[in-house]
Design an enzyme around this catalytic site. Structure first.
Site, PDB file in Angstrom:
ATOM      1  N   CYS A 178       1.059  -1.363   0.219  1.00  0.00           N
ATOM      2  CA  CYS A 178       0.011  -0.367  -0.248  1.00  0.00           C
ATOM      3  C   CYS A 178       1.135   1.004  -0.223  1.00  0.00           C
ATOM      4  O   CYS A 178       0.963   1.858  -0.504  1.00  0.00           O
ATOM      5  CB  CYS A 178      -1.040  -0.336   1.391  1.00  0.00           C
ATOM      6  SG  CYS A 178       0.156  -0.232   3.053  1.00  0.00           S
ATOM      7  N   HIS A 235      -1.540   0.979   7.632  1.00  0.00           N
ATOM      8  CA  HIS A 235      -1.699   1.084   6.145  1.00  0.00           C
ATOM      9  C   HIS A 235      -1.925   2.210   5.497  1.00  0.00           C
ATOM     10  O   HIS A 235      -1.690   2.653   6.490  1.00  0.00           O
ATOM     11  CB  HIS A 235      -3.303   1.017   6.313  1.00  0.00           C
ATOM     12  CG  HIS A 235      -3.584   0.340   4.761  1.00  0.00           C
ATOM     13  ND1 HIS A 235      -3.335  -0.077   4.063  1.00  0.00           N
ATOM     14  CD2 HIS A 235      -4.966   1.229   4.375  1.00  0.00           C
ATOM     15  CE1 HIS A 235      -4.132  -0.221   2.717  1.00  0.00           C
ATOM     16  NE2 HIS A 235      -5.066   0.610   3.010  1.00  0.00           N
TER      17      HIS A 235
END
Length: 996
Positions: free
Chosen positions: A454, A827
């Protein structure tokens, strides 16, 4: 006597009169009498019991039978013979079409009087065969319960040997066809009681004959895995599983999951039907068996089955939390389904619309069960927030619903996620990315997460949304001798023109991978961005060196020569320059060094450091859309950045508008010396470690991006261990260091230094302070004497003749957010928008610019949220509030785009020209062909998947619509409140919803 009894029973006398007469007949029956009379009375009582049209007649028949069985055993044994019983069982009793339903009750009643008789064994043998035959005929639940009651009371009649295994299997098949014929609560309670009697018989048999368990379970699995049945088997089969000893679970599950004869479709069908069993009330251990089979499938890597079943059943399991009677088991299954489904957010996101309603319902119920379930549900939700961050727009209503409930700590969350994952090898689930049926409604394309990538996806999307950079990359010619840039061009082209909802950046990841990064581990997106820009820059420079050699051999044309003499694309787009000056505080000698940068790393000031107030340079400002006119002529500008502006006079000629800014607190006319000793911050050492001091609590005054830039640009005292070696003094001296921007980049990249190493805990930590982000930013840039005239000519920026500072205006275009509390985990996702020039391309360059519209300067330009494969519409409000709602989600890397002005005049003109010539960048032939082929391939994949999915869906068991459990209170107004979750399933509607 039989005639007298029959006359009394059939008479019209009141029941109390009849009862007295019957009592006298029964008393007389206790006396000795001849065999013929006994036989006649037994026939009459049998007739009354089996065909009596009232309960009263059947009770008289029963009472007489019991008296004769007790006082006339020989006659009763002779009457209750094998031939008579065989006739009853095979032919029934009574007129054709109206056969008695009480044959089994009659046999059970009579058996107690022949247990010690010589014919007992013959009767038992007959019944062992006949009950097996009866069960094979699939009797109703009521008749099946009567057989179970008979065999439970008289276990000698249970089939033995091979017949016993067959009997168990056939009994399970009977249960599989059970259906409750009425929705009334009384009927449902009776149905549940009948099912419990039948399954209780199986438990009795298994307890004495364990060898019958596995064949029975095999038959059960055959039933629930069948894809040929018109109707799904009854949920009553759940009652069978609860009696299987748990010590057999591991072996049973291992055999099932490793049986090659069981197809995936059969296994998926069976698993789906087992999950439906959570709605069976009062069942024990059902949730344990469901979870065990789910874990067994994960152990043999049957991930496709797990995914299909989870996505098709998780909402129904969730809806059962409304009912206290099945809540505990449903919650256990829900917890495992969610905590194990870690490769994608799909399962969790299916529940998001329903969570607030369920939470409200459980709070209203206000029971111990509801309170416990709420706490467990909140823990589960926070685990999902942690695992699938980056969806603030979706999570806000859920967060609001659970905000008053306890929040688990990170160790607890990691423990729960770690112990429930399907596999520890993340690459095994790489191919099971979220299924996207079509492109996002935004028209943008997502990027597939290839295993903690990510960080790369967010950077790529931010670079792609930098439209000037994107157009330049897409316009590169074929054969440009830049392999990495070519791969980026291909990736951008696919993001622009692919029909896929998301594409895989696997090729670009392999080419741009920093060699020290650990595969599969989370990385720092800022570190990746620096490495990527440096690689692209060095690659183009290498091409220039090749050009120099070719030039010497005169093999290059003038056009190509001109191209290679320019800056690299990275320098054009992201390159800025900064001057570092150090002044010796003893001899006041100043040394300076200019260096290039592609991003500014902004440290956080210590909590006690105040950045607002007097500064030694033009302060960075957050500005709004208000407009005023600039000075009439350049001579009004002084060397001080804090200048007094003249108010506009009526009748003055139109002048280019400039944006208002708040200018410090320095007195007008006071000279601005960037290296003055009394400047703010001189006495405070700007030690990077001190900037990462205790930041657990937010400072009293919230931080902003201008605060951090002003801190970055403020003077730093070099003293003690950090003394400066002055060449003039030829010794270490106290000194002052200051950084000044001398050239603002076209795209300004700001990295907020949130991660630091704590030497006390020996761990890296994250500063979670909320930092307000201005949508428009003014950056102070040093103006040289040669540039002053050009600055004043452009009229957009504030500058000073001689040597001073000017403000360069930047618009926010991307924000990369890190969700988590450590750089090694969490994330990344990003907010982005398309930033373009506020001055239309068609406007003459030498004409007076028109004021930019509020829409262009304000927050109305469309924002997008990029989160791996998911792309959605967003807003600047969401960007601004994300940390307020989600404290661990903090802005990390910011992209600003420079508005046209002094520094970017030539570059902006070149880009504007390129924009006019290449509003839609023309791709070279090979790239266009590759995109076209992939789009055709994607359409073929969609068609194939649609066919396969239709086949999968057709095998899933049919079940009532799960959402009716949420809407029951609207649909069933006559349930007397029983449909309310707080009623515990007491109403007819809700209880029927459980059984089915």
């Amino acid at each position: 006597m039989d005639k007298i009894l029959e006359a009394v029973v059939m008479s019209s006398y009141p029941n109390n009169v009849k009862q007295g007469l019957v009592r006298r007949v029964i008393e007389a029956a206790k006396q000795p009498m001849d065999s013929e009379q006994c036989w006649s009375m037994l026939e009459l009582s049998t007739k009354l019991y089996l065909t009596g049209d009232t309960k009263y007649k059947r009770e008289i028949g029963k009472e007489v039978l019991e008296v004769y069985g007790h006082y006339h055993p020989e006659e009763f044994e002779e009457f209750f013979n094998v031939r008579f019983l065989l006739s009853l069982l095979q032919e029934g009793y009574g007129p054709l079409g109206k056969r008695s339903h009480y044959v089994l009750d009659y046999i059970q009643l009579g058996l107690q009087f022949v247990l010690e008789s010589p014919s007992a064994n013959s009767i038992f043998s007959l019944l062992r065969i006949e009950v097996l035959r009866k069960v094979c005929e699939r009797p109703s639940p009521k008749q099946c319960a009567k057989i179970s009651k008979l065999l439970t009371q008289h276990p000698q009649c249970i089939p033995t040997g091979k017949h016993q295994v067959l009997f168990c299997q056939q009994l399970i098949r009977c249960i599989g066809q059970f259906q409750c014929v009425s929705e009334g609560e009384e009927a449902i309670m009776e149905f549940l009681e009948q099912v419990n009697k039948v399954s209780g018989l199986l438990q009795r048999i298994w307890r004495t004959q364990t060898s019958a368990i596995l064949p029975s379970l095999k038959e059960l699995f055959t039933i629930i895995s069948s894809t040929e049945e018109q109707e799904a088997p009854s949920n009553a089969l759940a009652s069978v599983v609860q009696f299987v000893p748990l010590e057999l679970m591991d072996g049973v599950i291992r055999n099932l999951t490793n049986d090659d004869s069981i197809t995936d479709v059969q296994m998926m069908t069976a698993m789906g039907r087992m999950i439906d069993w959570v709605s069976w009330p009062l069942g024990k251990n059902i949730d344990k068996w469901i979870i065990a089979l789910l874990k067994g499938l994960a152990a043999v890597k049957k991930f496709s089955i797990l995914i299909e079943v989870t996505l098709s059943k998780i909402e129904k399991v969730f809806s059962k939390l409304l009912y206290p009677i099945v809540r505990e088991g449903a919650l256990s299954v829900l917890q495992y389904m969610l905590l194990s489904f870690q490769h994608s957010h799909e399962a969790f996101h299916l529940l998001l619309p329903h969570i607030p309603r369920l939470v409200a319902s459980l709070k209203k119920e206000d029971s111990n069960s509801a309170t416990s379930s709420l706490e467990q549900l909140a823990e589960l939700i926070h685990c999902m927030f942690f695992r699938f961050s980056g969806f603030p727009d979706l999570y806000e209503p859920v967060l609001e619903a659970v905000k008053a409930l306890p929040i688990p700590n990170e160790d607890r969350i990691k423990h729960l996620l770690g112990q429930n994952a399907w596999t520890s090898q993340k690459n095994e689930l790489a191919c099971f990315y979220p299924r996207l049926v079509s492109k996002s409604e935004t028209g943008k394309i997502g990027l597939i997460n290839l295993g903690n990538t990510c960080y790369m996806n967010s950077i790529i999307q931010s670079l792609f949304m930098a439209s000037d950079f994107r157009h330049s990359v897409l316009n590169l010619t074929e054969g440009n001798s830049q392999p990495l840039m070519t791969k980026l061009q291909w990736l951008f082209a696919f993001l622009e023109h692919s029909q896929r909802p998301a594409i895989s950046p696997e090729s670009f990841l392999a080419a741009s991978w920093p060699p020290w990064f650990t595969p599969g581990a989370q990385q720092d997106c800022s570190e990746y961005l620096k490495y990527l820009l440096d690689r692209l820059h060095e690659e183009e420079k290498t091409g220039k060196r090749i050009y120099q050699k070719l030039k010497e051999s005169s093999l290059m044309s003038q056009a190509v020569e001109h191209h290679y003499l320019n800056k690299t694309l990275i320098e054009k787009m992201f390159g800025g320059k900064m001057m570092t000056k150090i002044r010796c505080l003893k001899c006041l000698n100043v040394s300076s060094r200019e260096e290039a940068f592609t991003d500014l790393s902004l440290a956080f000031p210590p909590p006690d450091r105040h950045t607002r107030g007097r500064t030694s340079v033009l302060p960075v400002e957050e500005i709004g859309p208000r407009l005023i006119e600039p000075p009439e002529n350049p001579s009004q500008l002084t060397g001080s950045p804090w200048i007094q502006r003249k108010a506009p006079k009526a009748g003055d000629p139109a002048a280019p508008p400039v944006l208002v800014e708040t200018l410090g607190f320095q007195e007008p006319g006071e000279a601005a010396d960037p290296l003055r000793g009394d400047a703010v911050g001189v006495d405070t050492a700007k030690d990077p470690l001190s900037a990462f001091g205790e930041q657990a609590c937010a400072p009293k005054d919230s931080r902003s991006v201008p605060d951090l830039i002003n801190y970055f640009l403020s003077p730093e005292r070099l003293t003690a261990e950090n003394k400066y070696h002055c060449e003039k003094c030829a010794s270490l001296q106290d000194a002052e260091k200051v950084a000044e921007l001398t050239e603002g980049p076209h795209y300004l990249i700001l990295t907020l230094l949130r991660f630091s190493f704590d030497p006390r805990t020996m761990k890296r930590k994250k500063i979670l302070d909320n930092v307000s982000i201005p949508v428009v930013l003014k950056l102070p840039v040093l103006v040289t004497p040669e540039e002053t005239e050009e600055v004043c000519r452009c009229g957009k920026d504030r500058a000073a003749p001689g040597s001073g500072f000017m403000s360069v205006v930047y618009d926010l275009c991307s924000v990369v957010v890190h969700s988590g509390i450590s750089s090694e985990s969490g994330h990344y996702y990003c907010y982005s928008r398309e930033c373009t020039d506020t001055v239309p391309h068609g406007q003459p360059r030498d004409a007076t610019p028109k004021p930019a519209s509020d829409k262009q300067l304000d927050f109305e330009i469309q924002w997008y949220l990029f989160n791996d494969t998911r792309v959605s519409f967003s807003s600047f409000e969401s960007v601004s509030n994300v940390t307020s709602f989600f404290p661990k989600d903090t802005a990390y890397v910011l992209f600003y785009r420079q508005r046209p002005g002094r520094q970017g005049c030539l570059l902006h003109e070149a880009l504007a020209e390129a924009g006019r010539l290449h509003s839609e960048p023309s791709l070279h032939k090979d790239l266009m062909e590759a995109i076209s082929k992939d789009n055709i391939l994607y359409l073929q994949e969609q068609e194939k998947e649609a066919r396969n999915r239709a086949a999968y869906i057709s095998t899933l068991p049919k079940s009532p619509l799960w959402w009716r459990d949420f809407d029951r209170d609207k649909d069933d107004d006559n349930s007397s409140g029983g449909c309310s979750p707080a009623a515990g399933g007491g109403g007819s509607g809700s209880f029927h919803g459980l059984v089915f």
